[in-house]
Write a protein that holds these residues in place. Structure first.
Motif, PDB file in Angstrom:
ATOM      1  N   ARG A  55       0.631  -1.054   0.417  1.00 41.98           N
ATOM      2  CA  ARG A  55      -0.015  -0.175   0.121  1.00 41.98           C
ATOM      3  C   ARG A  55       0.678   1.212  -0.028  1.00 41.98           C
ATOM      4  N   GLY A  56       2.552   1.312   0.134  1.00 45.57           N
ATOM      5  CA  GLY A  56       3.085   2.229   0.295  1.00 45.57           C
ATOM      6  C   GLY A  56       3.404   2.863  -0.978  1.00 45.57           C
ATOM      7  N   HIS A  57       2.614   2.013  -2.601  1.00 41.71           N
ATOM      8  CA  HIS A  57       3.782   3.003  -3.879  1.00 41.71           C
ATOM      9  C   HIS A  57       3.157   4.114  -4.095  1.00 41.71           C
ATOM     10  N   THR A  58       2.195   4.993  -3.633  1.00 41.41           N
ATOM     11  CA  THR A  58       1.636   6.336  -3.797  1.00 41.41           C
ATOM     12  C   THR A  58       2.578   7.050  -3.093  1.00 41.41           C
ATOM     13  N   VAL A  59       2.545   6.870  -1.826  1.00 43.35           N
ATOM     14  CA  VAL A  59       3.415   7.351  -0.569  1.00 43.35           C
ATOM     15  C   VAL A  59       4.658   7.261  -1.385  1.00 43.35           C
ATOM     16  N   LEU A  73       5.716   0.032 -11.375  1.00 43.14           N
ATOM     17  CA  LEU A  73       5.845  -0.323 -12.691  1.00 43.14           C
ATOM     18  C   LEU A  73       4.180  -1.106 -13.226  1.00 43.14           C
ATOM     19  N   GLN A  74       3.225  -1.468 -12.097  1.00 41.80           N
ATOM     20  CA  GLN A  74       1.959  -2.305 -13.065  1.00 41.80           C
ATOM     21  C   GLN A  74       1.238  -1.433 -12.668  1.00 41.80           C
ATOM     22  N   ARG A  75       2.027  -0.389 -11.627  1.00 36.06           N
ATOM     23  CA  ARG A  75       0.167   0.478 -11.063  1.00 36.06           C
ATOM     24  C   ARG A  75      -0.092   1.527 -12.665  1.00 36.06           C
ATOM     25  N   SER A  76      -0.454   2.046 -12.358  1.00 39.37           N
ATOM     26  CA  SER A  76      -1.165   3.128 -13.070  1.00 39.37           C
ATOM     27  C   SER A  76      -0.023   3.972 -14.528  1.00 39.37           C
ATOM     28  N   GLY A  77      -0.123   4.122 -15.274  1.00 41.43           N
ATOM     29  CA  GLY A  77       0.465   4.913 -16.293  1.00 41.43           C
ATOM     30  C   GLY A  77       1.492   6.306 -15.286  1.00 41.43           C
ATOM     31  N   GLU A  78       0.702   7.100 -14.774  1.00 43.89           N
ATOM     32  CA  GLU A  78       1.405   8.045 -14.347  1.00 43.89           C
ATOM     33  C   GLU A  78       2.374   7.317 -12.924  1.00 43.89           C
ATOM     34  N   THR A  79       1.966   6.272 -12.430  1.00 43.26           N
ATOM     35  CA  THR A  79       2.728   5.819 -11.039  1.00 43.26           C
ATOM     36  C   THR A  79       4.342   5.533 -11.989  1.00 43.26           C
ATOM     37  N   ARG A  80       3.866   4.332 -12.924  1.00 44.96           N
ATOM     38  CA  ARG A  80       4.624   4.406 -13.798  1.00 44.96           C
ATOM     39  C   ARG A  80       6.019   5.285 -14.189  1.00 44.96           C
ATOM     40  N   HIS A  81       6.013   6.196 -14.702  1.00 43.34           N
ATOM     41  CA  HIS A  81       6.434   7.517 -15.468  1.00 43.34           C
ATOM     42  C   HIS A  81       6.900   8.215 -14.562  1.00 43.34           C
ATOM     43  N   LEU A  82       6.562   8.054 -12.793  1.00 41.69           N
ATOM     44  CA  LEU A  82       7.074   8.855 -12.435  1.00 41.69           C
ATOM     45  C   LEU A  82       8.171   7.899 -12.012  1.00 41.69           C
ATOM     46  N   LEU A  83       8.226   7.197 -11.646  1.00 39.30           N
ATOM     47  CA  LEU A  83       9.281   5.520 -11.158  1.00 39.30           C
ATOM     48  C   LEU A  83      10.026   5.720 -12.559  1.00 39.30           C
ATOM     49  N   LEU A  84      10.294   5.491 -13.221  1.00 35.86           N
ATOM     50  CA  LEU A  84      10.932   5.294 -14.282  1.00 35.86           C
ATOM     51  C   LEU A  84      12.163   7.265 -15.172  1.00 35.86           C
ATOM     52  N   SER A  85      11.170   7.841 -14.994  1.00 34.00           N
ATOM     53  CA  SER A  85      12.068   9.385 -14.351  1.00 34.00           C
ATOM     54  C   SER A  85      13.123   9.075 -13.270  1.00 34.00           C
ATOM     55  N   TRP A  86      12.430   9.168 -12.217  1.00 36.14           N
ATOM     56  CA  TRP A  86      12.991   9.022 -11.131  1.00 36.14           C
ATOM     57  C   TRP A  86      14.005   8.144 -11.555  1.00 36.14           C
ATOM     58  N   LEU A  87      14.193   6.789 -11.917  1.00 38.98           N
ATOM     59  CA  LEU A  87      15.442   6.294 -12.622  1.00 38.98           C
ATOM     60  C   LEU A  87      16.405   6.909 -13.113  1.00 38.98           C
ATOM     61  N   GLY A  88      15.498   7.380 -15.155  1.00 41.57           N
ATOM     62  CA  GLY A  88      16.547   8.282 -16.169  1.00 41.57           C
ATOM     63  C   GLY A  88      16.787   9.020 -14.975  1.00 41.57           C
ATOM     64  N   ASN A  89      16.635   9.900 -14.442  1.00 39.93           N
ATOM     65  CA  ASN A  89      17.081  11.150 -13.996  1.00 39.93           C
ATOM     66  C   ASN A  89      18.863  10.871 -13.058  1.00 39.93           C
ATOM     67  N   CYS A  90      17.873  10.118 -12.372  1.00 41.43           N
ATOM     68  CA  CYS A  90      18.688   9.506 -10.948  1.00 41.43           C
ATOM     69  C   CYS A  90      20.734   9.257 -11.772  1.00 41.43           C
ATOM     70  N   LEU A  91      20.194   7.992 -13.109  1.00 46.58           N
ATOM     71  CA  LEU A  91      20.868   7.784 -14.243  1.00 46.58           C
ATOM     72  C   LEU A  91      22.205   8.628 -14.429  1.00 46.58           C
ATOM     73  N   GLN A  92      21.166  10.409 -14.937  1.00 47.47           N
ATOM     74  CA  GLN A  92      21.845  10.757 -15.768  1.00 47.47           C
ATOM     75  C   GLN A  92      23.167  11.558 -14.827  1.00 47.47           C
TER      76      GLN A  92
END
Length: 1027
Positions: free
Chosen positions: A261-265, A345-364
């Motif tokens: 239940r903590g995915h949103t937070v 990643l399996q949650r809403s498209g917005e949640t997936r986008h936020l996580l993948l953006s975090w990963l992309g920005n982190c790696l850059q």
């Protein structure tokens, strides 16, 4: 001073005197009301009251305080109210270890007061004389305390006892906000259980205050300068169950809650303060979890590290058990991390986008981790980038996300779209809509440049598979590679430290204890790093990924862009609209780095991965020798090191060590159906790295070729590989004068060039080492100034390292020539090569068995890997392998620099001395006699031809030309064998540097006929003179 005077002074200094209308009133009240003080009261120890005294002190503290009751009772409505106020003040001091009272400790009573408190000087000044804490000002006081950068600098004694109390100093001076508040909470809880009913509400409010302030700290961490609030919270969590519950018993349920239940937070609260700063991602909530590891928290600081303590006094079994325990937990931890990321990643498209953006920005933001300078400047590195633990755990979780398509023949794998890596200048909206979250990939060097006419056909949207694969590869590139490099360096440093310590012990050097301590500290770091990087499930996931990546690159290398895998066949088709120009080089670097790591630190994994090894062999076969599919010669040379890593072991193991199991690797290598192409690829890259365009190419090529020698030796022992090498040699013999010199001819030429250079350099270094050793042993260094002595020692060490390297490499090159000549003879005895190999062999024999050998007798040959007996044996083996060829024997005496009959008789003597087999000694003696007879005949001919005209002599070698040819651009005539040897290394005219190939030269028939006529005439004259 009288007692009355002391009393008056005490009252005037007492802050509660301010409650009276005048000091006179306070003194009058005190003179009539002050209770007598018992002289029998026992002194307090430095720790202040015990917890059992705390309850009594609540009601007694007013009575026991020297002047308090008498001075202030008239200002309060009742003595009871005064009591309550003082007890609240003392309770607050005990809970928060802070005070506004900086008066003389001797004026305070001992009961109920902590031994040390932080004095809030600025707040005390603002309150204009009030020196007690109450429920009205405690919140402000606590806030001020939390903002102090160095609270330890504001500590004061609260009692008259000034004995050193480190525990009290540590508790009151705690710098970190979260541990401080937690300790306050614990003390408040204890007060709640002990205070009388009338103070209970105050104690509860203090406890609640610690909770509310903790929430404030977590929500506004930026206020607390130089503090990682989230890391403090995590450390507190770990410390809380230390010794009570295992790590996984606590952290795994926490991750389960996040997962459920903590995915949103989690997604909403993982954004860093500064997205461009790589370190800031580690300070987020997700970053704090990803930083859990057995790696050192602070690089180089082993104090407080809980793993692999006292490694030199721990048995191998104890170390193995501790490593297994770490592996077990990290496996569970990585599983939970994977589940958390998967659920997000399996949650809403917005949640997936936020996580993948975090990963992309982190790696850059952490891209600098891969820069060379970053590893050379650790102080800056650790201030700018997330830790190794962060990247190792992130990589392990991402690897698990890739597993559904990580099978070498998975159709899903072929849906990967490399054009993702060519995209640039996308807006955030485009990134969201097209599923492109990795950044900066367009700046990466790819396997080959984009062909001039090829346009990028990017997709409208990219699959999660493509993103997963790219983000995982980028994470491995930034994380695992650096840890591998560190382990290699630590391994080397441990070996040096061990040797230094052993030498110090042998010589009773007082520094031996210091060397041992350095060894222990570094061993702790090494074992912790090894445990973190060799977690079995993580290695298996990475193996699956890299084997699948190898299969995918082979498909792309064949031009396959269809939905099904295509079988590998040779020759490879020409490339059209290839996707290889969009594959970053680090994909191949990751693959190579991983298998080299396995060979060094987890060799058993290779033996259980037969199918994966097959994919790797195919990848190496396609790319290692093919500049059209992998342009970078350095990267192709690295694939040779990968090939050495995955092939069966050949080197002898140390005494007592277990022989590694290589059955599966042996089976894969021997049954590999593209063995001929693999052997050719190896020889191709051996030749290609001669000219890389790098300013350091000459030194680099020897390091690149080092792993190629054992591979060649192994291949030669297997029929399929040996026959393919012999086929290359036969083709070269038949095409010696082709426009482009045949591959095997160029290979042999470079092999001999290397042998000549390496052994010659080794001989020079050994001579220098001997001179320095003699100077040292004669005591000549003892009288030198310290700087000069250190310079001598440094020179000896440097020459030793260089000599060892050149000896190792020369042993390999001569050994390779020895086994090649056992079955390949024609090309070696051809005039193109025969003179070169003979002059090389004779020159080395002269140093190894002739009068010059004394210059090489250094102390302890093994220290410098100098193996003169093996070298003599290999050189003699080459002679015997080629000695059946008459033209070879006839060429030996032509080496005027080193050959002499005496040299060969000295060689026979050395063969006997080193106990070589009798048949070898006899055969070499017969060969020596055969060569001598050729030498005698040639000497007579030389006397006959000594007066040859200059135009008949080769302008480079100054020898009589037998097959003169004309060079087209310079119009100079040279002997065919001379120019052929030159063109093997340099395809230019030696007289004007114009481009030149063998097919361009023309026979000088007119000059050849004149030379033959002159020779015939001299032969006739010689015959007449004999009559």
């Amino acid at each position: 001073m009288s007692d009355q005077g002391n009393n008056n002074q005490n009252i005037s200094c007492n802050p509660f005197a301010a409650l009276f209308s005048s000091l006179a009133d306070a003194k009058q009240f005190a003179s009539g009301q002050k209770p007598p003080q018992s002289s029998a009261e026992p002194p307090l120890d430095d720790s202040g009251e015990s917890q059992s005294e705390s309850e009594n002190s609540v009601s007694d503290s007013v009575d026991d305080n020297d002047d308090s009751v008498a001075e202030i009772s008239r200002s309060f409505r009742s003595r009871q109210e005064l009591c309550e106020q003082l007890n609240v003040n003392h309770m607050i001091q005990r809970i928060f270890l802070i005070t506004l009272d900086n008066s003389d400790p001797s004026l305070r009573g001992g009961n109920g007061i902590p031994p040390r408190c932080v004095y809030l000087e600025e707040m005390a000044a603002d309150l204009d004389g009030q020196d007690w804490l109450d429920m009205d000002n405690i919140e402000q006081a606590l806030f001020n305390r939390l903002l102090l950068l160095e609270p330890g600098n504001h500590l004061i004694y609260m009692t008259s006892c000034s004995t050193v109390n480190l525990s009290a100093d540590r508790d009151a001076g705690e710098k970190c906000a979260i541990p401080y508040l937690f300790a306050c909470y614990q003390r408040a809880k204890e007060e709640v259980t002990k205070v009388p009913e009338k103070l209970l509400s105050f104690a509860v409010r203090c406890k609640n205050l610690t909770v509310s302030n903790t929430r404030t700290v977590l929500l506004t961490p930026e206020i607390y300068i130089s503090q990682n609030i989230y890391e403090q919270l995590l450390d507190l969590l770990l410390d809380g169950f230390s010794g009570v519950r295992t790590f996984e018993e606590v952290i795994v349920p926490v991750l389960d809650i996040f997962q459920g239940r903590g995915h949103t937070v989690l997604v909403e609260h993982i954004q860093p303060k500064d997205p461009a700063n790589g370190l800031q991602y580690q300070k987020t909530l997700l970053g704090a979890v990803l930083s859990i590891s057995c790696l050192l928290k602070t690089p180089g600081i082993v104090e407080g590290h809980g793993y692999f303590l006292n490694p030199s006094r721990s048995s191998a079994q104890e170390t193995k058990v501790q490593e297994a325990n770490i592996h077990q937990f990290m496996g569970q931890f990585h599983d939970k991390l994977h589940q958390v990321l998967k659920n997000l990643l399996q949650r809403s498209g917005e949640t997936r986008h936020l996580l993948l953006s975090w990963l992309g920005n982190c790696l850059q933001a952490n891209a600098g981790r891969a820069k060379i300078w970053a590893n050379q400047m650790p102080e800056i590195f650790f201030q700018m980038y997330a830790s190794d633990a962060f990247f190792l755990n992130l990589g392990a979780a991402l690897l698990k996300l890739c597993q559904p398509f990580c099978r070498p023949r998975s159709p899903k794998l072929l849906t990967f779209n490399p054009t993702y890596c060519a995209l640039k200048d996308l807006s955030e909206e485009e990134r969201h809509n097209r599923n492109v979250h990795a950044k900066g990939l367009d700046k990466e060097t790819c396997l080959i440049p984009v062909p001039p006419q090829q346009l990028v056909e990017s997709a409208q949207s990219y699959s999660l598979l493509t993103e997963n694969l790219i983000l995982t590869q980028l994470t491995m590139h930034l994380g695992f590679h650096r840890l591998h490099e560190q382990m290699v360096k630590m391994n080397q440093s441990l070996h040096r430290l061990q040797v230094t310590w052993q030498e110090a012990q042998r010589t009773a050097n007082p520094m031996s204890e210091q060397f041992l301590e350095q060894f222990e500290r570094l061993m702790i770091v090494y074992l912790s790093t090894k445990a973190a990087t060799t977690q079995p499930a993580m290695l298996q996931c990475c193996l699956n990924l890299q084997a699948s990546m190898a299969a995918l690159l082979v498909q792309l290398g064949m031009g396959n862009q269809g939905p099904e895998h295509v079988a590998l066949n040779f020759p490879l088709p020409s490339l059209q609209n290839t996707m290889l120009c969009y594959i970053p080089e680090f994909f191949a670097e990751n693959l190579g780095d991983f298998f080299i790591f396995l060979r060094r630190f987890a060799d058993d994994v290779l033996e259980t991965s037969a199918e994966s090894l097959e994919q790797i062999l195919s990848f190496i076969t396609v790319f290692m020798g093919n500049v059209e599919r992998m342009k970078n010669p350095h990267l192709r040379a690295k694939l040779a090191e990968v090939l050495e890593a995955v092939m069966p072991h050949m080197e002898p193991v140390a005494p007592g060590a277990a022989q590694p199991i290589v059955f599966q690797r042996e089976r894969v290598f021997c049954s590999y159906r593209h063995a001929p192409q693999l052997a050719e690829a190896l020889i191709t890259v051996f030749v290609d790295i001669e000219f890389t365009g790098d300013p350091h190419q000459f030194e680099q090529k020897f390091n690149y070729r080092r792993p190629m020698y054992p591979i060649l030796k192994y291949m030669w022992s297997k029929d399929s590989y040996r026959e393919s090498i012999k086929h290359l040699a036969d083709y070269a013999s038949e095409n010696l004068e082709a426009m482009n010199p045949p591959l095997f001819l160029r290979f042999l030429n470079l092999l001999m060039n290397d042998a000549i250079f390496l052994l010659d350099e080794a001989i020079q270094y050994l001579s220098k080492i001997k001179i320095l050793q003699l100077e040292r042993d004669r005591g000549e260094w003892d009288s030198l100034p310290p700087d000069a002595r250190r310079e001598k020692e440094s020179s000896l060490q440097m020459f030793g390292q260089l000599g060892r390297f050149h000896n190792i490499m020369s042993n390999e090159t001569i050994g390779t020539l020895a086994f090649l000549t056992s079955e390949i003879k024609g090309i070696f005895v051809h005039p193109f090569l025969a003179e070169r190999i003979i002059s090389m062999l004779n020159y080395f024999l002269q140093h190894l068995v002739g009068p010059k050998m004394g210059a090489l007798k250094v102390k302890d040959f093994s220290e410098f890997d100098f193996k003169p007996q093996q070298l003599v044996s290999d050189i003699c083996t080459i002679y015997l392998n080629l000695g059946d060829e008459e033209n070879f024997c006839a060429t030996v005496p032509k080496d005027g620099r080193s050959y002499s009959p005496t040299l060969f008789s000295q060689t026979v003597r050395v063969l006997k001395k080193i106990n070589k087999p009798g048949n070898m000694i006899v055969a070499f003696g017969l060969l020596a006699d055969k060569i001598k007879s050729h030498a005698d005949r040639q000497q007579q001919e030389e006397e006959t031809y000594s007066d040859a005209p200059d135009e008949f002599l080769d302008p480079i070698m100054s020898t009589l030309m037998l097959d003169p040819v004309l060079l087209p651009s310079s119009n100079v005539t040279v002997d065919r064998s001379t120019i052929a040897r030159h063109l093997l290394s340099d395809q230019t005219d030696p007289f004007n540097r114009s481009p030149l190939t063998m097919d361009q030269i023309r026979p000088n028939e007119e000059l050849k006929q004149r030379i033959l006529q002159w020779l015939d005439k001299h032969k006739q004259e010689s015959l007449h003179s004999l009559k």
